[in-house]
Design an enzyme around this catalytic site. Structure first.
Site, PDB file in Angstrom:
ATOM      1  CE  LYS A  22      35.943  45.622  72.846  1.00  0.00           C
ATOM      2  NZ  LYS A  22      36.969  46.084  73.790  1.00  0.00           N
ATOM      3  CB  SER A  23      32.857  44.413  78.966  1.00  0.00           C
ATOM      4  OG  SER A  23      33.384  45.633  78.542  1.00  0.00           O
ATOM      5  N   GLY A 100      43.184  46.251  75.912  1.00  0.00           N
ATOM      6  CA  GLY A 100      43.495  46.740  77.255  1.00  0.00           C
ATOM      7  C   GLY A 100      42.758  45.934  78.306  1.00  0.00           C
ATOM      8  CD  GLN A 176      40.386  48.326  80.389  1.00  0.00           C
ATOM      9  OE1 GLN A 176      41.541  48.741  80.504  1.00  0.00           O
ATOM     10  NE2 GLN A 176      39.792  48.207  79.222  1.00  0.00           N
ATOM     11  CG  ASP A 322      34.443  51.744  75.292  1.00  0.00           C
ATOM     12  OD1 ASP A 322      35.485  52.391  75.526  1.00  0.00           O
ATOM     13  OD2 ASP A 322      34.230  50.613  75.765  1.00  0.00           O
ATOM     14  NE  ARG A 353      38.666  54.716  70.695  1.00  0.00           N
ATOM     15  CZ  ARG A 353      38.195  53.622  71.292  1.00  0.00           C
ATOM     16  NH1 ARG A 353      37.446  53.734  72.379  1.00  0.00           N
ATOM     17  NH2 ARG A 353      38.474  52.430  70.797  1.00  0.00           N
ATOM     18  NE  ARG A 395      34.541  50.613  71.545  1.00  0.00           N
ATOM     19  CZ  ARG A 395      33.831  49.489  71.483  1.00  0.00           C
ATOM     20  NH1 ARG A 395      32.886  49.338  70.570  1.00  0.00           N
ATOM     21  NH2 ARG A 395      34.062  48.495  72.327  1.00  0.00           N
TER      22      ARG A 395
END
Ligand code: S3P
Length: 450
Positions: A22-23, A100, A176, A322, A353, A395
């Site tokens: 994904k990143s 995000g 990020q 994550d 989370r 997740r």
């Protein structure tokens, strides 16, 4: 609203790839879109998060020719016609969905443009802190209004400006924020430096370098000189180790299991999950096959064992942030205590989370103490089935699907459409892995496109 229903299984045995990282998919869409020339990106992750970023780049005039698709989801291979650093003004506000990464990195890109634009997201994203990027981008000269109901939150109205370089000391270890500053730095005259308090994933740096942009790194200070134009190239996105993590834990906690996950990204800024699960007693073999695009890709083989608890190191936290929900599930299966501290960042992810993991594990009979910055899990006693609410967090949904493999009875995970933000096809892959492990002929494993 869809749900998962999962029953326990004795052991797992299968070999398969997971979808693209994904990143890296976000970054590939952005950097290829900025580049001079036409890039081919393969194994792009067609998840909602990454498709939103691809749409954002298209809205800025980037032409995308789709070469291959994952049926029912979206493009996996494509040719991206770079704009040579000249983005066009989008004509409507840009939807970043749940992401995000999408919002923060795009804000970095848009800060130095000669136009104004707006970024918005879903309810979860509209509650996440954006001050961490509007601060440094503001210091560089961009004007960004946070229009959300909560202070410092999206929607963001970005008034692009001629930026000046800064040296920015990040208050939190965030890839990020580092990436937003470095991407904005590409549009400045002079050298922009992001100093991180601890090592975070370095995909932006590696990908820019593989597209011919020079950066310098001194310990945790990364510098980029503005005015460089990325040069188009072909880029193969490795499988996502954060998606593989669910299978790593599934196999690790079931003695007698042997799973092979093929073609996974093994960048050392992402592999702490493997170190932790090895420390807990599972046997993991990593075989790197290539690192052609600046990112190591290889297979991991996981052999299950009776796990024991461990303590996560402070320095490991950004590397596996994550994976903590699924590590907590492994900890519930492990004899003794697992301690997860210095992880307050978990409170500002897609959900809080710490709260969602603690509630879910307690519902399944787990023994878990909550701290402001983490949790302590005393594992080893059997889990039982429960109905778990994902709260729209991908997740959490997948971590508790894996917990269901270890619990007596039938675990129901509710509100699971959210898994499409990072792992399209997860439910099908779970069904296939279970069928293959039970030696049922009738399964159909998704494959990575060539
Ligand atoms: C990401 C960085 C991490 C991670 C997120 C993806 C990225 O966030 O949690 O899922 O692609 O840069 P932070 O950098 O904010 O910790």
């Amino acid at each position: 609203m869809s749900e998962f229903r999962v029953k326990s299984i004795g052991s797992l045995e299968a070999s398969f790839p997971v979808p693209g990282d994904k990143s890296m998919s976000h970054r590939a869409a952005m950097i290829a879109g900025l580049a001079e020339g036409v890039s081919t990106v393969r194994n792009f992750l067609p998840s909602e998060d990454c498709l939103n970023t691809l749409r954002a780049m298209r809205a800025c005039g980037v032409e995308v020719e789709v070469l291959e698709e994952m049926p029912g989801f979206g493009p996996t291979s494509m040719r991206i016609h770079g704009r040579n650093m000249q983005l066009a003004a989008p004509t409507a506000p840009i939807d970043c969905g749940n992401s995000g990464t999408g919002m923060r990195l795009l804000a970095g890109l848009f800060a130095g443009q000669s136009f104004e634009c707006e970024l918005f997201g879903d309810e979860s994203l509209s509650g996440r802190p954006m001050g961490r990027i509007t601060g440094p981008l503001g210091d560089m000269g961009a004007k960004i209004d946070c229009l959300g109901e909560k202070p410092g939150c999206a929607p963001l109205r970005i008034h692009g400006a001629k930026l000046h370089p800064i040296r920015y000391e990040l208050p939190v270890a965030s890839a990020q924020v580092k990436s937003a500053v470095l991407l904005a730095g590409m549009f400045c005259e002079g050298i922009t430096t992001a100093v991180q308090p601890a090592e975070t994933r370095d995909h932006t740096e590696r990908m820019l370098e593989s597209f011919g942009v020079k950066l310098t790194t001194e310990v945790n200070a990364i510098s980029i000189e503005g005015g460089q134009v990325p040069q188009a190239r072909d880029f193969q996105v490795p499988g996502d180790i954060s998606s593989a993590a669910f299978w790593v834990v599934a196999a690790a906690a079931l003695p007698g299991s042997c799973l092979v996950i093929r073609q996974v990204g093994l960048n050392p800024t992402r592999t702490a999950i493997l170190d932790v699960i090895e420390r807990m007693g599972a046997q993991i073999t990593r075989t790197i096959h290539s690192a052609d695009d600046g990112e190591p890709i290889g297979d991991i083989e996981i052999r299950g064992a009776k796990l024991t608890g461990t303590e996560l190191l402070r320095s490991e936290i950004p590397n596996l942030i994550d994976e903590i929900p699924v590590i907590a599930v492994a900890a519930a299966m492990a004899e003794g205590k697992t301690v997860i501290r210095n992880a307050k960042e978990l409170r500002v992810k897609e959900t809080d989370r710490i709260d969602t993991v603690v509630k879910g594990l307690r519902a399944m009979g787990g023994n878990i103490e909550e701290f402001e910055d983490g949790m302590e899990i005393t594992g080893g006693s059997p889990l039982h089935a429960a109905t778990i609410e994902s709260h729209g967090d991908h997740r959490i949904a997948m971590a508790f699907a894996i917990a269901g493999l270890f619990a007596s009875g039938e675990t129901v995970v509710r509100n699971t459409d959210c898994v499409n933000t990072s792992y399209p096809g997860f439910a099908r892959q779970l069904a296939a892995v279970l069928a293959e492990s039970r030696n049922e002929a009738d399964y159909d494993l998704p494959t990575v496109p060539a």
